[in-house]
Write an enzyme that holds these catalytic residues in place. Structure first.
Site, PDB file in Angstrom:
ATOM      1  N   LYS A 164       0.120 -12.622  -0.739  1.00 16.96           N
ATOM      2  CA  LYS A 164       0.633 -12.729   0.640  1.00 16.96           C
ATOM      3  C   LYS A 164      -0.503 -12.609   1.635  1.00 16.96           C
ATOM      4  O   LYS A 164      -1.456 -11.849   1.397  1.00 16.96           O
ATOM      5  CB  LYS A 164       1.653 -11.602   0.913  1.00 16.96           C
ATOM      6  CG  LYS A 164       2.651 -11.392  -0.231  1.00 16.96           C
ATOM      7  CD  LYS A 164       3.663 -10.299   0.036  1.00 16.96           C
ATOM      8  CE  LYS A 164       4.483  -9.979  -1.211  1.00 16.96           C
ATOM      9  NZ  LYS A 164       3.907  -8.934  -2.076  1.00 16.96           N
ATOM     10  N   TYR A 219      -2.552  -5.000  -0.711  1.00 18.30           N
ATOM     11  CA  TYR A 219      -2.455  -4.034  -1.826  1.00 18.30           C
ATOM     12  C   TYR A 219      -3.841  -3.710  -2.396  1.00 18.30           C
ATOM     13  O   TYR A 219      -3.998  -2.769  -3.164  1.00 18.30           O
ATOM     14  CB  TYR A 219      -1.551  -4.543  -2.963  1.00 18.30           C
ATOM     15  CG  TYR A 219      -0.130  -4.886  -2.591  1.00 18.30           C
ATOM     16  CD1 TYR A 219       0.410  -4.532  -1.352  1.00 18.30           C
ATOM     17  CD2 TYR A 219       0.703  -5.562  -3.477  1.00 18.30           C
ATOM     18  CE1 TYR A 219       1.721  -4.867  -1.017  1.00 18.30           C
ATOM     19  CE2 TYR A 219       2.016  -5.890  -3.146  1.00 18.30           C
ATOM     20  CZ  TYR A 219       2.511  -5.544  -1.911  1.00 18.30           C
ATOM     21  OH  TYR A 219       3.811  -5.885  -1.600  1.00 18.30           O
ATOM     22  N   ASP A 271       3.723  -9.931  -8.652  1.00 19.71           N
ATOM     23  CA  ASP A 271       3.749  -9.967  -7.182  1.00 19.71           C
ATOM     24  C   ASP A 271       2.712  -9.011  -6.613  1.00 19.71           C
ATOM     25  O   ASP A 271       2.845  -7.799  -6.720  1.00 19.71           O
ATOM     26  CB  ASP A 271       5.138  -9.540  -6.686  1.00 19.71           C
ATOM     27  CG  ASP A 271       5.215  -9.565  -5.162  1.00 19.71           C
ATOM     28  OD1 ASP A 271       5.451 -10.656  -4.604  1.00 19.71           O
ATOM     29  OD2 ASP A 271       4.997  -8.514  -4.525  1.00 19.71           O
ATOM     30  N   HIS A 307       3.364 -12.303   5.016  1.00 17.54           N
ATOM     31  CA  HIS A 307       3.821 -10.959   4.620  1.00 17.54           C
ATOM     32  C   HIS A 307       4.844 -10.363   5.603  1.00 17.54           C
ATOM     33  O   HIS A 307       5.829  -9.774   5.187  1.00 17.54           O
ATOM     34  CB  HIS A 307       2.598 -10.037   4.469  1.00 17.54           C
ATOM     35  CG  HIS A 307       2.818  -8.904   3.516  1.00 17.54           C
ATOM     36  ND1 HIS A 307       1.830  -8.392   2.715  1.00 17.54           N
ATOM     37  CD2 HIS A 307       3.928  -8.170   3.238  1.00 17.54           C
ATOM     38  CE1 HIS A 307       2.327  -7.399   1.979  1.00 17.54           C
ATOM     39  NE2 HIS A 307       3.584  -7.243   2.287  1.00 17.54           N
TER      40      HIS A 307
HETATM   41  N1  LIG Z   1       6.887  -7.913   0.954  1.00 23.03           N
HETATM   42  C1  LIG Z   1       6.829  -6.652   1.259  1.00 23.03           C
HETATM   43  O1  LIG Z   1       6.687  -6.263   2.439  1.00 23.03           O
HETATM   44  C2  LIG Z   1       6.938  -5.635   0.187  1.00 23.03           C
HETATM   45  C3  LIG Z   1       7.112  -4.273   0.509  1.00 23.03           C
HETATM   46  C4  LIG Z   1       7.238  -3.359  -0.526  1.00 23.03           C
HETATM   47  C5  LIG Z   1       7.181  -3.791  -1.839  1.00 23.03           C
HETATM   48  N2  LIG Z   1       6.985  -5.107  -2.139  1.00 23.03           N
HETATM   49  C6  LIG Z   1       6.904  -5.602  -3.546  1.00 23.03           C
HETATM   50  O2  LIG Z   1       8.049  -5.164  -4.260  1.00 23.03           O
HETATM   51  C7  LIG Z   1       7.626  -4.426  -5.403  1.00 23.03           C
HETATM   52  C8  LIG Z   1       8.652  -3.368  -5.787  1.00 23.03           C
HETATM   53  O3  LIG Z   1       8.892  -2.467  -4.722  1.00 23.03           O
HETATM   54  P1  LIG Z   1       8.344  -0.960  -4.677  1.00 23.03           P
HETATM   55  O4  LIG Z   1       7.111  -0.840  -5.517  1.00 23.03           O
HETATM   56  O5  LIG Z   1       8.215  -0.597  -3.247  1.00 23.03           O
HETATM   57  O6  LIG Z   1       9.516  -0.069  -5.247  1.00 23.03           O
HETATM   58  P2  LIG Z   1      10.570  -0.107  -6.465  1.00 23.03           P
HETATM   59  O7  LIG Z   1      10.221  -1.163  -7.442  1.00 23.03           O
HETATM   60  O8  LIG Z   1      11.920  -0.066  -5.857  1.00 23.03           O
HETATM   61  O9  LIG Z   1      10.346   1.332  -7.114  1.00 23.03           O
HETATM   62  C9  LIG Z   1       9.155   1.712  -7.720  1.00 23.03           C
HETATM   63  C10 LIG Z   1       9.245   3.204  -8.054  1.00 23.03           C
HETATM   64  O10 LIG Z   1      10.257   3.439  -9.023  1.00 23.03           O
HETATM   65  C11 LIG Z   1       9.705   3.986 -10.203  1.00 23.03           C
HETATM   66  N3  LIG Z   1      10.371   3.310 -11.337  1.00 23.03           N
HETATM   67  C12 LIG Z   1      10.225   2.020 -11.732  1.00 23.03           C
HETATM   68  N4  LIG Z   1      11.028   1.743 -12.776  1.00 23.03           N
HETATM   69  C13 LIG Z   1      11.709   2.883 -13.044  1.00 23.03           C
HETATM   70  C14 LIG Z   1      12.679   3.219 -14.012  1.00 23.03           C
HETATM   71  N5  LIG Z   1      13.118   2.337 -14.897  1.00 23.03           N
HETATM   72  N6  LIG Z   1      13.165   4.498 -14.013  1.00 23.03           N
HETATM   73  C15 LIG Z   1      12.738   5.398 -13.120  1.00 23.03           C
HETATM   74  N7  LIG Z   1      11.816   5.129 -12.153  1.00 23.03           N
HETATM   75  C16 LIG Z   1      11.298   3.873 -12.127  1.00 23.03           C
HETATM   76  C17 LIG Z   1       8.214   3.725 -10.131  1.00 23.03           C
HETATM   77  O11 LIG Z   1       7.456   4.758 -10.732  1.00 23.03           O
HETATM   78  P3  LIG Z   1       6.378   4.518 -11.928  1.00 23.03           P
HETATM   79  O12 LIG Z   1       5.415   3.460 -11.482  1.00 23.03           O
HETATM   80  O13 LIG Z   1       5.767   5.860 -12.079  1.00 23.03           O
HETATM   81  O14 LIG Z   1       7.195   4.104 -13.122  1.00 23.03           O
HETATM   82  C18 LIG Z   1       7.967   3.739  -8.620  1.00 23.03           C
HETATM   83  O15 LIG Z   1       7.821   5.060  -8.150  1.00 23.03           O
HETATM   84  C19 LIG Z   1       6.275  -3.853  -4.948  1.00 23.03           C
HETATM   85  O16 LIG Z   1       5.503  -3.350  -6.001  1.00 23.03           O
HETATM   86  C20 LIG Z   1       5.684  -5.052  -4.253  1.00 23.03           C
HETATM   87  O17 LIG Z   1       5.168  -5.982  -5.189  1.00 23.03           O
HETATM   88  C21 LIG Z   1       6.876  -6.027  -1.148  1.00 23.03           C
END
Ligand SMILES: NC(=O)c1ccc[n+]([C@@H]2O[C@H](COP(=O)([O-])OP(=O)(O)OC[C@H]3O[C@@H](n4cnc5c(N)ncnc54)[C@H](OP(=O)(O)O)[C@@H]3O)[C@@H](O)[C@H]2O)c1
Length: 260
Positions: A63, A38, A33, A96
């Site tokens: 997106k 990004y 994704d 988005h």
């Molecule tokens: N549509 C939208 O508006 C929107 C908005 C936000 C996000 N997104 C999508 O959703 C995806 C996921 O959301 P997100 O990146 O915001 O946050 P998330 O997946 O909830 O959390 C990511 C964070 O958690 C850490 N992490 C991941 N796995 C872990 C584990 N097993 N143990 C401990 N820490 C862990 C990562 O650090 P490390 O990388 O250092 O492991 C990073 O700091 C995004 O990457 C993006 O593709 C979409």
């Protein structure tokens, strides 16, 4: 659509995104994704080519960013994303955010891309029920996916039910609340009980709720850990314990109140 994938928000273009996408694909992930905003579509495209898995086995999402919304500008933004990704077709293209006065025209552009066979599925992101209703009122093709902030502190039951009733697949962004949930006591207790990490408990809760999930990590051991959630089941009682954590709390903006 795979139930599980890798998110690459805030993953740097170049070496960082290329290595995390490659590690994920080699660990068995098939869904990635990204988004134009990004600014790492180039690296995602490069990693896909180098990972050694046939294109048709992968599910790639990107997106259209807010500044590009509107009919013609969305069609142009799509071509720009495809050029960066280096793909012949896309699996899922999302609006988005619901930019006021524009998202219906943007949707019409996605319908055109879908009709032309350039994208296999079209959907939206950050849409509340009333935004979805605006699209459903005029749509020739209904949104297939709604990607929203979703985790135990924001379980959005009403939205999830609406999506299920309308055949829209809900997808969780920030499923780990960007790391904020990892010290939660209830989740830590469940982690011990199931002998799974807190992250795995949360991601499994997503799946058992019928929600696709796309955690982000750039670390190989976490990329592998996050995907290892298909060998256990959370009981109904424990699912309810996790539901009870809901506080309607967001880490990101409310789609009814954003200024970008
Ligand atoms: N549509 C939208 O508006 C929107 C908005 C936000 C996000 N997104 C999508 O959703 C995806 C996921 O959301 P997100 O990146 O915001 O946050 P998330 O997946 O909830 O959390 C990511 C964070 O958690 C850490 N992490 C991941 N796995 C872990 C584990 N097993 N143990 C401990 N820490 C862990 C990562 O650090 P490390 O990388 O250092 O492991 C990073 O700091 C995004 O990457 C993006 O593709 C979409």
């Amino acid at each position: 659509m795979p139930w599980f994938g890798l998110g690459v928000y805030k993953v740097e273009e170049g070496q960082e995104v290329e290595s995390s996408v490659k590690m994920a694909i080699q660990a068995g992930y098939r869904s990635i994704d990204t988004a134009a905003i990004y600014k790492n579509e180039d690296g995602v495209g490069k990693a896909i080519k180098e990972a050694g898995v046939p294109r048709e086995e992968l599910f790639i999402t990107t997106k259209v960013w807010n500044a590009d919304q509107g009919y013609e500008s969305t069609l142009a933004a799509f071509e720009a994303s495809m050029e960066k990704l280096g793909l012949e077709y896309l699996d899922l293209y999302l609006v988005h955010w619901p930019v006021k006065g524009k998202y219906v025209d943007t949707w019409k552009a996605l319908e055109k891309l879908y009709a032309d066979g350039k994208v296999r599925a079209i959907g939206v992101s950050n849409f509340h029920i009333h935004h979805l209703q605006d699209i459903l009122d005029v749509a020739e093709v209904k949104p297939m996916v709604n990607q929203v902030e979703y985790h135990p502190k924001l379980s959005q039951v009403e939205l999830l039910n609406f999506c299920k009733e309308n055949g829209i697949q809900m997808e969780a962004w920030s499923p780990l609340m960007q790391g904020e949930l990892l010290q939660n006591e209830v989740l830590m207790e469940l982690s011990e009980k199931y002998n799974k990490s807190v992250a795995q408990i949360i991601l499994r809760w997503d799946l058992q709720n019928g929600v696709v999930t796309i955690p982000k990590s750039v670390k190989e051991h976490r990329i592998k850990e996050n995907a290892d959630i298909f060998d256990f089941e959370i009981t109904d009682e424990d699912m309810q314990k996790i539901h009870a954590l809901n506080e309607n709390k967001r880490v990101g903006p409310d789609p009814d109140n954003f200024d970008f």
